[in-house]
Design an enzyme around this catalytic site. Structure first.
Site, PDB file in Angstrom:
ATOM      1  N   LYS A  70      -1.941  -0.798   6.805  1.00 58.64           N
ATOM      2  CA  LYS A  70      -1.704   0.389   5.987  1.00 58.64           C
ATOM      3  C   LYS A  70      -2.959   1.220   5.716  1.00 58.64           C
ATOM      4  O   LYS A  70      -2.881   2.435   5.555  1.00 58.64           O
ATOM      5  CB  LYS A  70      -1.051  -0.008   4.662  1.00 58.64           C
ATOM      6  N   ASP A 106       6.466   4.052   0.084  1.00 62.75           N
ATOM      7  CA  ASP A 106       6.441   2.975  -0.910  1.00 62.75           C
ATOM      8  C   ASP A 106       6.219   3.558  -2.300  1.00 62.75           C
ATOM      9  O   ASP A 106       6.873   3.167  -3.267  1.00 62.75           O
ATOM     10  CB  ASP A 106       5.304   1.984  -0.606  1.00 62.75           C
TER      11      ASP A 106
END
Length: 272
Positions: A70, A106
């Site tokens: 990420k 997210d």
């Protein structure tokens, strides 16, 4: 019904150290349901730079990004949406004619869940973890008004940096931590991991809190969630995060927003 696969079919994918079937089943179900000419496949890689080059070179429309990529992928991309730039963590890449733009769905999912579960912003937060997903969760908490918190992370540099960014405290372990909201953003309790049967927070800490948020999505019922429910505490699940963030990815890739009923069916199918 989805059209037959052809040279015109759009490919979407995911990159993770430990790929699951959730995203593959979720997205492909909705492609079939909505008659979209798309196909989704999960991958892992030991060559992140090569994988990102492949997304660009092969015209892959979208890519979901999971641990441990990420943050590492950021320097390989062309543009960061504010949802990713502020956090410094990416979970979604959209390819438009070779231009790779990154997002963080997210963050959007966590913000939505804090609101829908009506968690009081005055709650003191203890968040365990300091990686890319922890950054997304922590920023969503801070931006929702949770101003009192502590980051619990063994990685001193990452933990201190995240805590300082948010105005939270930092501790290397759970000793003396007290909180109203416990948030696990580590692999503890994750299916297939070495700590699958362990609690991210001890039972005594759970007893002293009102809400437990476990971001682990698989299994759907982690040891932490089972213990929290046994003690009568409110629970927010990683399964909810997984569904909401996948929905926002789907919309970014296709430009189509499924109905709530279609999303519910896709989630049931994805969890098999």
């Amino acid at each position: 019904m989805r059209p037959p696969i052809s040279k015109n079919t759009h490919l979407c994918m995911s990159l993770a150290a430990r790929p699951s079937n959730f995203g593959t089943r979720f997205h492909n179900f909705l492609y079939e349901e909505l008659g979209l000419d798309y196909l989704y496949k999960a991958f892992s890689t030991t060559d992140l730079e090569g994988a990102i080059r492949g997304i660009r070179a092969l015209g892959i429309r979208g890519c979901a990004v999971s641990m441990p990529f990420k943050e590492a992928c950021i320097g390989l991309l062309d543009e960061l949406d504010p949802s990713a730039a502020v956090i410094g963590s990416v979970n979604t890449i959209v390819n438009t004619a070779g231009h790779l733009k990154a997002y963080n769905t997210d963050y959007l999912a966590v913000a939505s869940l804090l609101e829908s579960h009506a968690v009081p912003p005055a709650s003191r937060v203890a968040l365990r973890g300091s990686g890319g997903m922890a950054k997304a969760v922590a920023h969503a908490l801070r931006d929702a008004g949770f101003g009192d918190g502590v980051i619990v992370a063994r990685n001193q540099a990452a933990g201190r940096a995240l805590a300082q960014e948010l105005g939270y405290g930092w501790q290397p372990n759970l000793s003396s931590v007290r909180a109203d909201l416990l948030v696990n953003v580590t692999p503890i309790g994750m299916a297939g991991g070495a700590e699958v049967s362990e609690l991210a927070f001890p039972a005594t800490m759970i007893a002293a809190t009102h809400t437990v948020f476990d971001v682990v999505a698989l299994p759907a019922q982690t040891p932490l969630m089972l213990e929290a429910r046994r003690q009568g505490r409110a629970v927010i699940s990683g399964a909810e995060v997984a569904t909401l963030q996948a929905l926002e990815q789907f919309v970014l890739y296709t430009g189509v927003r499924p109905s709530p009923e279609q999303v519910a069916r896709a989630e049931r199918w994805a969890r098999g």
